[in-house]
Design a protein around this motif. Sequence first.
Motif, PDB file in Angstrom:
ATOM      1  N   ALA A  32       0.803  -1.223   0.000  1.00 60.71           N
ATOM      2  CA  ALA A  32       0.000   0.000   0.000  1.00 60.71           C
ATOM      3  C   ALA A  32       0.837   1.276   0.000  1.00 60.71           C
ATOM      4  O   ALA A  32       0.284   2.368   0.090  1.00 60.71           O
ATOM      5  CB  ALA A  32      -0.920  -0.009   1.218  1.00 60.71           C
ATOM      6  N   CYS A  33       2.160   1.130  -0.101  1.00 64.95           N
ATOM      7  CA  CYS A  33       3.075   2.272  -0.080  1.00 64.95           C
ATOM      8  C   CYS A  33       2.847   3.153   1.153  1.00 64.95           C
ATOM      9  O   CYS A  33       2.676   4.374   1.059  1.00 64.95           O
ATOM     10  CB  CYS A  33       2.940   3.102  -1.348  1.00 64.95           C
ATOM     11  N   ILE A  34       2.815   2.502   2.305  1.00 65.44           N
ATOM     12  CA  ILE A  34       2.635   3.168   3.587  1.00 65.44           C
ATOM     13  C   ILE A  34       3.968   3.124   4.327  1.00 65.44           C
ATOM     14  O   ILE A  34       4.653   2.101   4.311  1.00 65.44           O
ATOM     15  CB  ILE A  34       1.556   2.456   4.433  1.00 65.44           C
ATOM     16  N   ASP A  35       4.315   4.198   4.996  1.00 68.24           N
ATOM     17  CA  ASP A  35       5.533   4.258   5.788  1.00 68.24           C
ATOM     18  C   ASP A  35       5.310   3.489   7.102  1.00 68.24           C
ATOM     19  O   ASP A  35       4.537   3.918   7.957  1.00 68.24           O
ATOM     20  CB  ASP A  35       5.893   5.713   6.078  1.00 68.24           C
ATOM     21  N   GLU A  36       5.978   2.343   7.242  1.00 71.17           N
ATOM     22  CA  GLU A  36       5.799   1.498   8.415  1.00 71.17           C
ATOM     23  C   GLU A  36       6.182   2.219   9.706  1.00 71.17           C
ATOM     24  O   GLU A  36       5.505   2.089  10.729  1.00 71.17           O
ATOM     25  CB  GLU A  36       6.616   0.217   8.282  1.00 71.17           C
ATOM     26  N   LYS A  37       7.237   3.012   9.654  1.00 67.79           N
ATOM     27  CA  LYS A  37       7.658   3.752  10.846  1.00 67.79           C
ATOM     28  C   LYS A  37       6.577   4.734  11.283  1.00 67.79           C
ATOM     29  O   LYS A  37       6.349   4.927  12.482  1.00 67.79           O
ATOM     30  CB  LYS A  37       8.975   4.491  10.586  1.00 67.79           C
TER      31      LYS A  37
END
Length: 58
Positions: A32-37
């Motif tokens: 989903a192109c989400i920043d995990e941090k």
Amino acid sequence: MSMPEDPIMLYSYINTLLRDKYPSLDELCRSACIDEKLIRSKLGAAGFEYDSEYNRFI
């Protein structure tokens, strides 16, 4: 992907995706192109931590 800003709604939203579609947080974030941090930070500030054994935030 548009995500809820409210931490409780975000918690519910992410856990639903993890339960229904993704085998891990890493896979969800990459797909989903989400920043995990960012997810970990937002949910961590609300007292939630990712549990890889159960594939959910608790």
